[in-house]
Design a protein around this motif. Structure first.
Motif, mmCIF file in Angstrom:
data_model
loop_
_atom_site.group_PDB
_atom_site.id
_atom_site.type_symbol
_atom_site.label_atom_id
_atom_site.label_comp_id
_atom_site.label_asym_id
_atom_site.label_seq_id
_atom_site.Cartn_x
_atom_site.Cartn_y
_atom_site.Cartn_z
ATOM 1 N N UNK A 9 -43.590 -24.362 46.111
ATOM 2 C CA UNK A 9 -44.420 -24.902 45.038
ATOM 3 C C UNK A 9 -44.630 -23.907 43.902
ATOM 4 N N UNK A 10 -44.583 -22.611 44.183
ATOM 5 C CA UNK A 10 -44.821 -21.621 43.140
ATOM 6 C C UNK A 10 -43.628 -21.463 42.200
ATOM 7 N N UNK A 11 -42.464 -21.973 42.590
ATOM 8 C CA UNK A 11 -41.313 -21.942 41.700
ATOM 9 C C UNK A 11 -41.482 -22.892 40.515
ATOM 10 N N UNK A 12 -42.464 -23.781 40.597
ATOM 11 C CA UNK A 12 -42.725 -24.730 39.510
ATOM 12 C C UNK A 12 -43.951 -24.318 38.695
ATOM 13 N N UNK A 13 -44.414 -23.097 38.882
ATOM 14 C CA UNK A 13 -45.588 -22.587 38.182
ATOM 15 C C UNK A 13 -45.172 -21.411 37.306
ATOM 16 N N UNK A 14 -45.446 -21.482 35.991
ATOM 17 C CA UNK A 14 -45.068 -20.378 35.109
ATOM 18 C C UNK A 14 -46.127 -19.281 35.112
ATOM 19 N N UNK A 15 -45.922 -18.267 34.284
ATOM 20 C CA UNK A 15 -46.829 -17.108 34.294
ATOM 21 C C UNK A 15 -48.235 -17.460 33.825
ATOM 22 N N UNK A 16 -48.389 -18.620 33.173
ATOM 23 C CA UNK A 16 -49.712 -19.041 32.712
ATOM 24 C C UNK A 16 -50.374 -20.052 33.644
ATOM 25 N N UNK A 17 -49.720 -20.315 34.776
ATOM 26 C CA UNK A 17 -50.275 -21.270 35.730
ATOM 27 C C UNK A 17 -50.005 -22.714 35.390
ATOM 28 N N UNK A 18 -49.052 -22.962 34.474
ATOM 29 C CA UNK A 18 -48.718 -24.316 34.056
ATOM 30 C C UNK A 18 -47.392 -24.758 34.683
ATOM 31 N N UNK A 19 -47.132 -26.051 34.590
ATOM 32 C CA UNK A 19 -45.910 -26.605 35.177
ATOM 33 C C UNK A 19 -44.684 -26.016 34.501
ATOM 34 N N UNK A 20 -43.735 -25.554 35.306
ATOM 35 C CA UNK A 20 -42.495 -24.954 34.821
ATOM 36 C C UNK A 20 -41.345 -25.938 35.057
ATOM 37 N N UNK A 36 -41.693 -37.230 37.814
ATOM 38 C CA UNK A 36 -42.570 -36.114 38.168
ATOM 39 C C UNK A 36 -43.968 -36.659 38.411
ATOM 40 N N UNK A 37 -44.392 -36.614 39.669
ATOM 41 C CA UNK A 37 -45.713 -37.104 40.067
ATOM 42 C C UNK A 37 -46.551 -35.889 40.442
ATOM 43 N N UNK A 38 -47.495 -35.541 39.560
ATOM 44 C CA UNK A 38 -48.284 -34.341 39.770
ATOM 45 C C UNK A 38 -49.732 -34.531 39.384
ATOM 46 N N UNK A 39 -50.600 -33.592 39.746
ATOM 47 C CA UNK A 39 -52.021 -33.700 39.412
ATOM 48 C C UNK A 39 -52.263 -33.540 37.921
ATOM 49 N N UNK A 40 -53.469 -33.859 37.507
ATOM 50 C CA UNK A 40 -53.824 -33.720 36.093
ATOM 51 C C UNK A 40 -53.907 -32.248 35.693
ATOM 52 N N UNK A 41 -53.738 -32.026 34.402
ATOM 53 C CA UNK A 41 -54.057 -30.741 33.764
ATOM 54 C C UNK A 41 -53.214 -29.565 34.246
ATOM 55 N N UNK A 42 -51.958 -29.836 34.665
ATOM 56 C CA UNK A 42 -51.088 -28.711 35.022
ATOM 57 C C UNK A 42 -50.026 -28.464 33.945
ATOM 58 N N UNK A 43 -50.042 -29.268 32.887
ATOM 59 C CA UNK A 43 -49.133 -29.025 31.774
ATOM 60 C C UNK A 43 -47.839 -29.815 31.801
#
Length: 364
Positions: A9-20, A36-43
């Motif tokens: 899951x961390x491979x989809x998180x950029x250095x700012x904590x947003x969706x990569x 892409x089915x994801x939670x709110x506010x991840x970018x």
């Protein structure tokens, strides 16, 4: 041959904590649709819009943004670039929307010089899919449908009849694809946690929600990312939205869970006898009774010429069926059987569909 790195899951998180989008974009040439089915506010939304600007600046590739209803177009398009301006994301460029089209221009060096606007995006509605055929689209890379999933507690919006067919019609108009010539145009479907009635999940013929991570379907043409949130616990504890969500026991916002349960899921035994079928939106539901248990088993198996077929709508009514009387004996019996918990469903999709039918008769 080198092994493909297994993503977490961390491979989809950029250095700012947003969706990569990196892992998804690396596979883009091999697929037609990305979900892409994801939670709110991840970018998810912001990151994809930024990529559309990059597409145009690097290769003059444009985007098409889709909404469900024509009534949404004006408000949606008007604020499309607000976050870019708030975050000063592209300081050398200007954006505007006119006549349901997006334009970009480099900021003029001379303040008195007018900007040279270039068309780089279009806004269309699924309900206008017939009118969209008259529009000429050029060099479109991404067709984006944000908020493609309607949340289960939304009582004010519904999916359109044959919704994916309308989106597919827009895709054909935009891409103008020729046989044996692979198009660069890709569909992106974005949404929060949802249920199996979402037509973009249903078209994959899943009997249960997908697993977290990247999965391909339809011979590799559909790439689904069911996002495993990397910061769900932190957001629940350390944001106002998270603390408020705890009060209403809302785990879907941050943990991104599909809402479903497997109660009453059971395959029919061989002793069950076919009784009748109900046809709803082109799909037949077979009702099989096991006299030893008293349970009705519902599945999609309907023997030909072996029993009655009841049509739920006039569209479903054909020569091999009869119309259901809304206040007739069959509906009363179905309600009574449901309340006595005597229905068993072959899988989750059959259960979800049948419960939707019952909803039309006041059973929620």
């Amino acid at each position: 041959m080198a092994k493909t790195k297994k993503l977490d899951k961390f491979d989809f998180c950029d250095e700012n904590g947003h969706y990569d989008y990196g892992p998804v974009f690396s596979r883009l040439d091999d697929v037609d649709i990305v979900e892409i089915w994801g939670p709110r506010s991840i970018g998810k939304t912001y990151g994809l819009r930024m990529s559309c600007v990059d597409d145009f600046l690097k290769r003059k590739e444009r985007f098409v943004e889709v909404v469900r209803f024509a009534s949404e177009l004006d408000d949606f398009a008007t604020g499309y670039f607000n976050k870019f301006e708030q975050k000063n994301q592209f300081p050398g460029y200007m954006f505007k929307v006119e006549a349901e089209k997006a334009f970009i221009a480099a900021v003029p060096i001379d303040e008195d010089e007018p900007p040279e606007w270039e068309l780089f995006g279009y806004f269309v509605a699924l309900t206008n899919y017939q009118a969209v055929k008259k529009i000429t689209f050029a060099n479109v890379r991404k067709i984006i449908f944000d908020e493609a999933a309607i949340e289960k507690d939304d009582n004010y919006h519904n999916y359109l009849p044959n919704e994916f067919a309308k989106l597919h019609s827009i895709f054909m108009t935009v891409s103008r694809e020729e046989p044996n010539v692979k198009t660069r145009t890709k569909i992106f479907l974005l949404g929060n946690s949802c249920d199996l009635l979402n037509p973009y999940i249903r078209m994959l013929n899943l009997s249960r929600p997908p697993k977290y991570g990247l999965t391909t379907y339809n011979d590799g043409s559909v790439l689904v990312h069911y996002v495993d949130p990397w910061d769900a616990e932190e957001r629940r504890k350390n944001t106002a939205a998270g603390r408020l969500a705890n009060l209403i026991k809302d785990i879907t916002s941050f943990e991104n869970k599909f809402e479903y349960n497997e109660d009453f899921i059971e395959k029919k035994p061989h002793t069950a006898k076919y009784m009748f079928a109900i046809r709803y939106l082109g799909a037949d539901f077979g009702f099989w009774l096991d006299f030893t248990t008293g349970y009705f088993y519902i599945n999609r198996k309907v023997p030909k010429n072996q029993g009655k077929v009841y049509a739920f709508t006039t569209v479903d009514h054909k020569v091999d069926s009869r119309m259901i009387e809304r206040n007739g004996k069959l509906i009363k019996n179905l309600k009574a059987t449901f309340y006595e918990e005597l229905f068993r469903y072959e899988d989750l999709t059959v259960k979800e569909d049948f419960l939707q039918i019952l909803g039309y008769f006041g059973i929620k």
